[in-house]
Design a protein around this motif. Structure first.
Motif, PDB file in Angstrom:
ATOM      1  N   PRO A  38       0.799  -1.234   0.000  1.00 13.22           N
ATOM      2  CA  PRO A  38       0.000   0.000   0.000  1.00 13.22           C
ATOM      3  C   PRO A  38       0.830   1.281   0.000  1.00 13.22           C
ATOM      4  N   ALA A  39       1.971   1.275   0.660  1.00  5.56           N
ATOM      5  CA  ALA A  39       2.812   2.472   0.698  1.00  5.56           C
ATOM      6  C   ALA A  39       3.368   2.785  -0.687  1.00  5.56           C
ATOM      7  N   ALA A  40       3.873   1.766  -1.381  1.00 11.56           N
ATOM      8  CA  ALA A  40       4.404   1.971  -2.722  1.00 11.56           C
ATOM      9  C   ALA A  40       3.306   2.404  -3.687  1.00 11.56           C
ATOM     10  N   MET A  41       2.133   1.809  -3.554  1.00 12.62           N
ATOM     11  CA  MET A  41       1.005   2.185  -4.410  1.00 12.62           C
ATOM     12  C   MET A  41       0.631   3.650  -4.195  1.00 12.62           C
ATOM     13  N   ILE A 245      -7.871  -3.186   1.592  1.00 12.93           N
ATOM     14  CA  ILE A 245      -6.650  -2.841   2.330  1.00 12.93           C
ATOM     15  C   ILE A 245      -6.126  -1.477   1.889  1.00 12.93           C
ATOM     16  N   GLN A 246      -6.114  -1.223   0.573  1.00 10.09           N
ATOM     17  CA  GLN A 246      -5.601   0.051   0.078  1.00 10.09           C
ATOM     18  C   GLN A 246      -6.460   1.219   0.553  1.00 10.09           C
ATOM     19  N   VAL A 247      -7.778   1.066   0.474  1.00 13.31           N
ATOM     20  CA  VAL A 247      -8.686   2.138   0.897  1.00 13.31           C
ATOM     21  C   VAL A 247      -8.530   2.430   2.384  1.00 13.31           C
ATOM     22  N   LEU A 252      -6.601   5.735   6.952  1.00  8.21           N
ATOM     23  CA  LEU A 252      -6.076   5.846   8.313  1.00  8.21           C
ATOM     24  C   LEU A 252      -4.777   6.654   8.377  1.00  8.21           C
ATOM     25  N   LEU A 253      -3.934   6.528   7.355  1.00 11.74           N
ATOM     26  CA  LEU A 253      -2.627   7.201   7.395  1.00 11.74           C
ATOM     27  C   LEU A 253      -2.578   8.472   6.553  1.00 11.74           C
ATOM     28  N   SER A 260       5.720   5.109   4.777  1.00 10.62           N
ATOM     29  CA  SER A 260       5.694   4.049   5.788  1.00 10.62           C
ATOM     30  C   SER A 260       6.411   2.803   5.295  1.00 10.62           C
ATOM     31  N   THR A 261       7.236   2.210   6.162  1.00 10.24           N
ATOM     32  CA  THR A 261       7.909   0.953   5.825  1.00 10.24           C
ATOM     33  C   THR A 261       7.081  -0.258   6.252  1.00 10.24           C
ATOM     34  N   THR A 262       6.156  -0.057   7.180  1.00  6.15           N
ATOM     35  CA  THR A 262       5.240  -1.115   7.624  1.00  6.15           C
ATOM     36  C   THR A 262       3.822  -0.547   7.587  1.00  6.15           C
TER      37      THR A 262
END
Length: 438
Positions: A38-41, A245-247, A252-253, A260-262
């Protein structure tokens, strides 16, 4: 049609049901990558990342439709290689199988190495090279031993671990959605995406993995019904989960997601810190579970080729008591162990991804050919009216994926294909060539 399947699955037991096979596919697709994806996306596509997943899902839906029909028509060990063999002959089948197995064994070594690296967060002693190698041997060797002991217990074990590893992901979507519905979401920038096309490609590779469990098609009960059902069930669930998960992570972030790495652990940590720890543990468990699906499917490619006379006959050996291709399983495991210990997978990761695009290209082209010619294998083969359109869409998508690779990576893929062509040319048995087609 090709006589590729004659005797190929002799000695194997069709003991895997639709639900267990669907679990193996889900486990093979949902690996460790989703815990950082998700972070890379978000970094590439920004607030449009869910749309990138949707576009990717459309392309993968076309691939799944093709594989669903082809698997019902050609339900044999080797999966996508079997489809290509039936449609275009042994050369195409061999090249496709080489791509399937090469991609799988490289990924297995890399995931195993990443699994041990993840454990060092909790047990720093695993950084010691000898201890690290020992853990890799135990993990891959133990899973290989379970697969040798029987395909049914191996499939049941994969079903259990898949359900376990899905729990934290589903928990993230459910809890995160409830939190967002309460109006506690983070702010997200609506700036134009930096690399939307690259995000679609990244998502497409995240959806890959079903080709490895499909290699165990020769051990599925009522394959003409169960394999297509398992494929559609598994990939539909994966699509909904990935988009959710992506949404949720973006909600949230917000603008903190790209850095984010995690990302999954950080996102659920907004709601509850203990749940963030659960997601960190789940990442390691997911890597372990993924290896199970790899070893269930990939060695069957070696087994199928040995049955067809393209690899040493010893790889076609079936265990006298467990009825599993034990020599092929152990060879695959040993090579994966060596790759994991040396860590060479990182240098070949992109080649592995491009190989996947090649696999889907061949599988979809084969499905189109089998559909047009009405080739049938075991049982009543499914026939989808939209298959020609789906095949054209899928093939075009795979061509785009390969074309967007770096020239040196494309050259590596071409080199792998040429090497497989040369191997086929110098090892193929003359008698086989004379009896390939009716």
């Amino acid at each position: 049609m090709s006589s590729f399947s004659a005797g190929r699955d002799a000695g194997l037991v069709r003991a895997v049901g639709a639900f267990s096979f669907a679990a193996a596919i889900i486990n093979g697709v949902i690996g460790a990558g989703i815990f950082s994806l998700p972070a890379a996306m978000a970094e590439m596509a920004g607030h449009l990342a869910p749309l990138a997943f949707i576009l990717c899902a459309i392309a993968m839906g076309a691939v799944v439709l093709c594989c669903a029909e082809a698997s019902g028509r050609v339900a044999t060990s080797g999966g996508c290689a079997g489809y290509a063999d039936a449609a275009f002959g042994p050369l195409a089948g061999f090249v496709t199988g080489v791509l399937v197995w090469s991609s799988a064994v490289l990924a297995c070594g890399g995931i195993a190495a990443a699994f041990v690296e993840g454990l060092t967060i909790w047990i720093p002693a695993f950084q010691d090279p000898i201890l690290r190698a020992s853990v890799i041997v135990v993990v891959i060797g133990g899973i290989a031993w379970l697969n040798v002991a029987g395909v049914a217990p191996a499939a049941r074990a994969i079903t259990v671990v898949t359900l376990v590893k899905l729990i934290p992901l589903v928990l993230l979507v459910v809890v995160g959605s409830a939190w967002l519905i309460g109006g506690d979401g983070a702010s997200t920038s609506h700036a134009p995406p930096a690399a939307f096309g690259q995000a679609v490609i990244l998502a497409l590779f995240a959806f890959s993995g079903m080709e490895t469990p499909l290699a165990a098609s020769g051990e599925v009960r009522d394959p003409a019904r169960n394999i297509p059902r398992a494929l559609v069930l598994a990939m539909s669930g994966v699509t909904l989960l990935y988009i959710g998960i992506q949404v949720v992570t973006q909600g949230l972030l917000g603008d903190r997601l790209p850095g984010s790495t995690t990302p999954l652990a950080d996102a659920i940590g907004v709601v509850s810190a203990p749940l963030g720890l659960v997601l960190l543990i789940a990442a390691s468990f997911s890597r372990f579970a993924w290896i199970g699906s790899d070893i269930l499917g990939a060695p069957r490619v070696l087994f199928a080729f040995a049955r067809d006379g393209m690899l040493p006959a010893v790889l076609a050996s079936v265990h006298s008591r467990h009825h599993t291709p034990h020599v092929a399983i152990w060879l695959h495991a040993i090579i994966a162990i060596l790759l994991a210990i040396t860590g060479s997978f990182e240098q070949l990761a992109i080649l592995s991804g491009l190989a996947t695009a090649g696999i889907y290209f061949m599988a979809c082209a084969a499905a189109w050919s089998l559909h047009r010619r009405g080739v049938t294998g075991l049982g009543d083969a499914p026939r989808y009216r939209l298959l020609p359109f789906a095949a054209a869409l899928a093939i075009g998508s795979m061509v785009v994926i390969v074309a967007l690779g770096r020239w040196q990576d494309i050259a590596g893929l071409v080199g792998l294909v040429l090497a497989s062509l040369l191997w086929f040319r110098f090892t193929r048995r003359p008698s086989r060539a004379a009896s390939m087609h009716d």
